[in-house]
Scaffold this active site. Structure first.
Site, short mmCIF file in Angstrom:
data_model
loop_
_atom_site.label_atom_id
_atom_site.label_comp_id
_atom_site.label_asym_id
_atom_site.label_seq_id
_atom_site.Cartn_x
_atom_site.Cartn_y
_atom_site.Cartn_z
CE LYS A 225 1.63 -35.04 7.37
NZ LYS A 225 2.59 -34.79 8.45
CG ASP A 244 -2.30 -37.85 9.66
OD1 ASP A 244 -3.18 -38.67 9.33
OD2 ASP A 244 -2.49 -37.00 10.54
#
Length: 295
Positions: A225, A244
């Protein structure tokens, strides 16, 4: 709040239909812009303190920290706000799926900011298990303690983002005023690898996304991420799709097999549309509204 709108202004965009400052500067890409009472945004880019404002369907801007001519500030901000990318074409691609079509119609004013690569990497290392408000606080304290003083207005001091070299010589103890906790060791490892030349961020711009991700993930604490956020927001690799909490839920519920093939080259923009859409319409995912959810 700062009184700055009387400063010299430059028209950078005659038609705000192509860009929404509110959507772009408040969607979790950058953490150095603040909205004033008069709807002016004030932020720091490099060693410039700038303001931008939408007024009568136009966008005006000015630089508070140094003399700027129209010939300097307009192309600088055109690049930063990515005004030369064809977002209408991107929205057309998103129209291939009914949910993405709605998301693009709702949040189509979002542009992917062209941020400095080191700043993007460092801020998203700080973003782990945090919400936007807390991330902004961490970034501000990092700049206050280790950045270069640029300007003071109405008692408000502005600082540049600290260089990798400036942070590489620090320790977890000296980073304590930032209050970044477990993230301190990750920031230090990244700063040392960048400042030593072990990782060349300019090189990462030029190579395929997967290879760039693998290099970034060699930094302590940098997972998929954070790596994808750094590449999307710092190196404009639009095929990155950071996951997320909100995007994870959206993808699992709405796109369990992933985005349509035609969307993949611009997945990062589609992700931003979807992120803003589901944050404002949490009922789509049948989850409680919580706009301070960790990103």
């Amino acid at each position: 709040m700062l009184q700055i709108i009387s400063k010299p202004a430059v028209l950078i965009l005659p038609d705000t239909e192509r860009l929404s400052l509110a959507q772009t500067l408040n969607c979790g890409q950058s953490f150095r812009w603040n909205l004033q009472n008069d709807n002016t945004w004030v932020g720091v880019i490099g060693k410039r303190v700038l303001w931008v404002k939408e007024e009568k369907k136009k966008i005006f801007a000015g630089c508070l920290s140094r003399p700027e001519t129209e010939g300097e500030i307009e192309p600088f901000l055109r690049e930063y706000f990515d005004l030369d990318t064809d977002y209408q074409m991107i929205q057309g691609i998103c129209g291939s799926h009914p949910i993405l079509k709605k998301a693009a119609a709702f949040a189509g004013g979002i542009h992917i900011l062209r941020q400095e690569p080191w700043e993007a990497l460092c801020t998203f290392i700080l973003s782990q298990n945090n919400n936007i408000k807390r991330i902004a606080g961490l970034v501000e304290r990092l700049c206050e303690n280790f950045g270069e003083s640029i300007l003071t207005i109405d008692g408000k001091k502005f600082f540049s983002f600290p260089t990798a070299k400036a942070l590489a010589s620090q320790s977890e103890e000296t980073l304590a005023p930032v209050r970044c906790g477990f993230r301190a060791k990750y920031v230090l490892d990244a700063a040392r690898r960048i400042s030593s030349g072990e990782i060349d961020l300019n090189y990462l711009r030029k190579i395929p996304t997967q290879g760039a991700m693998e290099i970034l993930m060699g930094i302590k604490g940098v997972g998929p991420k954070v790596a994808q956020c750094a590449l999307l927001f710092g190196m404009h690799k639009l095929d990155c799709l950071p996951r997320d909490v909100w995007i994870g839920r959206a993808m699992d519920n709405l796109f369990p097999e992933g985005f349509p093939q035609e969307v993949l080259p611009i997945a990062g923009v589609a992700q931003q549309y979807l992120f803003h859409y589901v944050r404002c319409h949490p009922e789509i995912l049948e989850v409680p509204e919580n706009k301070n959810v960790h990103i």
